[in-house]
Structures are given as structure tokens and as C-alpha cells.
Design a protein around this motif. Structure first.
Motif, PDB file in Angstrom:
ATOM      1  N   GLU A  56      56.591  51.564  39.338  1.00  0.00           N
ATOM      2  CA  GLU A  56      56.268  51.676  40.759  1.00  0.00           C
ATOM      3  C   GLU A  56      55.577  53.005  41.072  1.00  0.00           C
ATOM      4  N   ALA A  57      56.034  54.096  40.466  1.00  0.00           N
ATOM      5  CA  ALA A  57      55.408  55.404  40.684  1.00  0.00           C
ATOM      6  C   ALA A  57      53.969  55.396  40.178  1.00  0.00           C
ATOM      7  N   ARG A  58      53.738  54.771  39.036  1.00  0.00           N
ATOM      8  CA  ARG A  58      52.381  54.672  38.480  1.00  0.00           C
ATOM      9  C   ARG A  58      51.482  53.868  39.417  1.00  0.00           C
ATOM     10  N   ARG A  59      52.014  52.754  39.951  1.00  0.00           N
ATOM     11  CA  ARG A  59      51.233  51.922  40.870  1.00  0.00           C
ATOM     12  C   ARG A  59      50.856  52.704  42.133  1.00  0.00           C
ATOM     13  N   ARG A  60      51.820  53.451  42.676  1.00  0.00           N
ATOM     14  CA  ARG A  60      51.549  54.254  43.876  1.00  0.00           C
ATOM     15  C   ARG A  60      50.516  55.339  43.602  1.00  0.00           C
ATOM     16  N   THR A  61      50.578  55.938  42.426  1.00  0.00           N
ATOM     17  CA  THR A  61      49.613  56.980  42.061  1.00  0.00           C
ATOM     18  C   THR A  61      48.202  56.394  42.002  1.00  0.00           C
ATOM     19  N   LEU A  62      48.068  55.235  41.372  1.00  0.00           N
ATOM     20  CA  LEU A  62      46.752  54.604  41.264  1.00  0.00           C
ATOM     21  C   LEU A  62      46.211  54.183  42.623  1.00  0.00           C
ATOM     22  N   GLU A  63      47.083  53.791  43.542  1.00  0.00           N
ATOM     23  CA  GLU A  63      46.645  53.433  44.894  1.00  0.00           C
ATOM     24  C   GLU A  63      46.078  54.635  45.640  1.00  0.00           C
ATOM     25  N   LYS A  64      46.627  55.826  45.403  1.00  0.00           N
ATOM     26  CA  LYS A  64      46.182  57.033  46.108  1.00  0.00           C
ATOM     27  C   LYS A  64      44.844  57.551  45.617  1.00  0.00           C
ATOM     28  N   LYS A  65      44.542  57.294  44.318  1.00  0.00           N
ATOM     29  CA  LYS A  65      43.300  57.816  43.757  1.00  0.00           C
ATOM     30  C   LYS A  65      42.104  57.052  44.333  1.00  0.00           C
ATOM     31  N   PRO A  66      41.006  57.777  44.606  1.00  0.00           N
ATOM     32  CA  PRO A  66      39.802  57.086  45.099  1.00  0.00           C
ATOM     33  C   PRO A  66      39.176  56.269  43.976  1.00  0.00           C
ATOM     34  N   PRO A  67      38.510  55.163  44.312  1.00  0.00           N
ATOM     35  CA  PRO A  67      37.873  54.350  43.266  1.00  0.00           C
ATOM     36  C   PRO A  67      36.761  55.114  42.554  1.00  0.00           C
ATOM     37  N   MET A  68      36.599  54.818  41.273  1.00  0.00           N
ATOM     38  CA  MET A  68      35.558  55.478  40.481  1.00  0.00           C
ATOM     39  C   MET A  68      34.205  54.873  40.827  1.00  0.00           C
ATOM     40  N   PRO A  69      33.179  55.712  41.042  1.00  0.00           N
ATOM     41  CA  PRO A  69      31.841  55.168  41.344  1.00  0.00           C
ATOM     42  C   PRO A  69      31.236  54.519  40.091  1.00  0.00           C
ATOM     43  N   LEU A  70      30.425  53.517  40.302  1.00  0.00           N
ATOM     44  CA  LEU A  70      29.782  52.825  39.185  1.00  0.00           C
ATOM     45  C   LEU A  70      28.505  53.470  38.755  1.00  0.00           C
TER      46      LEU A  70
END
Length: 70
Positions: A56-70
Motif C-alpha cells: 500500500e505504501a508503494r502504491r501511494r508513493t507511485l500515485e504521488k509521483k508525476p507521470p514520466m514524459p514520453l
């Protein structure tokens, strides 16, 4: 974000925490995001609680990070 078990004896609690560096120094600031409950009680209800909370902590961390540009 990570899972921390704090306190001592029967007063240990499980918390979600976040650590940030203080600019211009080597120090870190710890923010408690959420206190989940008593460690012993949660462990008695579900022996795999720590593993589930780490996911759950990992999922929350990934949600906070901005998406990587392509």
C-alpha cells in the motif's frame, strides 16, 4: 513513503511516513502521513499485515509521483 513501527512495549504503533531532505543540509524531515493502529492488535488480526501495508505504501508513493514524459 514507507511503513514504520514506532513506540515500545505494548504501545507500538504502525505508521505511514514520508522522508524529505532539508535543502542546504544533510538533515531529513520525517512527516507522519497516517497512524494506522496498534502493532500487536493488527498483527494478531492479520499475520501478513506488514507485507500488505508495504504494498500500500508503494502504491501511494507511485500515485504521488508525476507521470514520466514520453
Amino acid at each position: 513513503m514507507y511503513v514504520a513501527i514506532t513506540g515500545s512495549g505494548k504501545y507500538r504503533v504502525i505508521q505511514f511516513r514520508e522522508e524529505k531532505r532539508i535543502p542546504g543540509s544533510n538533515q531529513k524531515k520525517i512527516n507522519v502521513i497516517e497512524t494506522l493502529g496498534n502493532y500487536e492488535e493488527m498483527l494478531a488480526q492479520d499475520p501478513d499485515v506488514i507485507i500488505k501495508l508495504k504494498v500500500e505504501a508503494r502504491r501511494r508513493t507511485l500515485e504521488k509521483k508525476p507521470p514520466m514524459p514520453l
